[in-house]
Design a protein around this motif. Structure first.
Motif, PDB file in Angstrom:
ATOM      1  N   UNK A 173      -8.945   3.473   5.627  1.00 53.33           N
ATOM      2  CA  UNK A 173      -7.377   2.733   5.701  1.00 53.33           C
ATOM      3  C   UNK A 173      -6.394   3.869   6.223  1.00 53.33           C
ATOM      4  N   UNK A 174      -6.416   5.016   5.845  1.00 57.84           N
ATOM      5  CA  UNK A 174      -5.499   5.925   6.162  1.00 57.84           C
ATOM      6  C   UNK A 174      -5.618   6.199   7.613  1.00 57.84           C
ATOM      7  N   UNK A 175      -6.927   6.235   8.233  1.00 60.53           N
ATOM      8  CA  UNK A 175      -6.904   6.811   9.556  1.00 60.53           C
ATOM      9  C   UNK A 175      -6.160   5.412  10.315  1.00 60.53           C
ATOM     10  N   UNK A 176      -6.373   4.198   9.982  1.00 58.90           N
ATOM     11  CA  UNK A 176      -5.831   3.033  10.592  1.00 58.90           C
ATOM     12  C   UNK A 176      -4.263   3.057  10.504  1.00 58.90           C
ATOM     13  N   UNK A 177      -3.787   3.461   9.281  1.00 59.24           N
ATOM     14  CA  UNK A 177      -2.397   3.474   9.004  1.00 59.24           C
ATOM     15  C   UNK A 177      -1.595   4.597   9.666  1.00 59.24           C
ATOM     16  N   UNK A 178      -2.335   5.768   9.787  1.00 55.09           N
ATOM     17  CA  UNK A 178      -1.705   6.778  10.719  1.00 55.09           C
ATOM     18  C   UNK A 178      -1.419   6.374  12.176  1.00 55.09           C
ATOM     19  N   UNK A 179      -2.634   5.693  12.925  1.00 60.74           N
ATOM     20  CA  UNK A 179      -2.623   5.437  14.154  1.00 60.74           C
ATOM     21  C   UNK A 179      -1.794   4.148  14.416  1.00 60.74           C
ATOM     22  N   UNK A 180      -1.742   3.303  13.572  1.00 61.01           N
ATOM     23  CA  UNK A 180      -0.661   2.165  13.726  1.00 61.01           C
ATOM     24  C   UNK A 180       0.607   2.410  13.320  1.00 61.01           C
ATOM     25  N   UNK A 181       1.039   3.375  12.486  1.00 67.90           N
ATOM     26  CA  UNK A 181       2.253   3.809  12.438  1.00 67.90           C
ATOM     27  C   UNK A 181       2.843   4.767  13.685  1.00 67.90           C
ATOM     28  N   UNK A 182       1.831   5.295  14.196  1.00 67.93           N
ATOM     29  CA  UNK A 182       2.384   6.099  15.392  1.00 67.93           C
ATOM     30  C   UNK A 182       2.681   5.044  16.539  1.00 67.93           C
ATOM     31  N   UNK A 183       1.980   4.055  16.764  1.00 69.65           N
ATOM     32  CA  UNK A 183       2.441   3.127  17.807  1.00 69.65           C
ATOM     33  C   UNK A 183       3.504   2.212  17.498  1.00 69.65           C
ATOM     34  N   UNK A 184       3.518   1.908  16.026  1.00 68.79           N
ATOM     35  CA  UNK A 184       4.899   1.235  15.622  1.00 68.79           C
ATOM     36  C   UNK A 184       5.989   1.897  15.698  1.00 68.79           C
ATOM     37  N   UNK A 185       6.062   3.162  15.549  1.00 74.91           N
ATOM     38  CA  UNK A 185       7.154   3.960  15.719  1.00 74.91           C
ATOM     39  C   UNK A 185       7.343   4.525  17.161  1.00 74.91           C
ATOM     40  N   UNK A 186       6.450   3.932  18.137  1.00 76.16           N
ATOM     41  CA  UNK A 186       6.599   4.305  19.610  1.00 76.16           C
ATOM     42  C   UNK A 186       6.609   5.936  19.826  1.00 76.16           C
ATOM     43  N   UNK A 187       5.896   6.605  18.991  1.00 73.87           N
ATOM     44  CA  UNK A 187       5.523   7.929  19.233  1.00 73.87           C
ATOM     45  C   UNK A 187       4.377   8.078  20.368  1.00 73.87           C
TER      46      UNK A 187
END
Length: 118
Positions: free
Chosen positions: A30-44
């Motif tokens: 879940x952490x791995x998914x959260x880190x990658x999704x959050x990066x996408x959501x923040x448009x980094x």
């Protein structure tokens, strides 16, 4: 404490540890998914946090080795249970254990040395 009570104490601790490890596995994924999704959501940019993604992803196979070792410990304790003539009728956690698979399963894979987390 008699030998059956002692064995039950060990069995309960083993089951608790198995549940905790599986839960930690889920949390790690879940952490791995959260880190990658959050990066996408923040448009980094994709490179942002890649070093952390690498570390999280590297922990997965290491946890798999830990899980293998715990399964092997469970198997070995089962052998002692039989050798000691323990009353196993009271030692169930309500989960089916595939006896044939446990007997035929390979032993744990030799582990690479674990690194210390900072």
């Amino acid at each position: 404490m008699d030998k059956n009570e002692a064995a039950m104490t060990v069995a309960e601790a083993l089951w608790s540890t198995e549940r905790a490890l599986d839960s930690a596995f889920g949390e790690l994924a879940s952490l791995l998914g959260t880190v990658t999704r959050s990066r996408q959501d923040a448009n980094f940019a994709m490179m942002v946090g890649q070093d952390a993604v690498n570390e999280i992803a590297a922990a997965i196979p290491e946890m798999t080795v830990v899980r293998d070792r715990l399964i092997e410990a469970h198997r070995r304790l089962g052998r002692w249970e039989k050798r000691m003539g323990l009353d196993t009728s009271r030692m169930g956690n309500g989960q089916d254990k595939p006896q044939d698979a446990m007997a035929a399963a390979p032993t744990a894979v030799p582990a690479a040395p674990l690194r210390t987390a900072a």
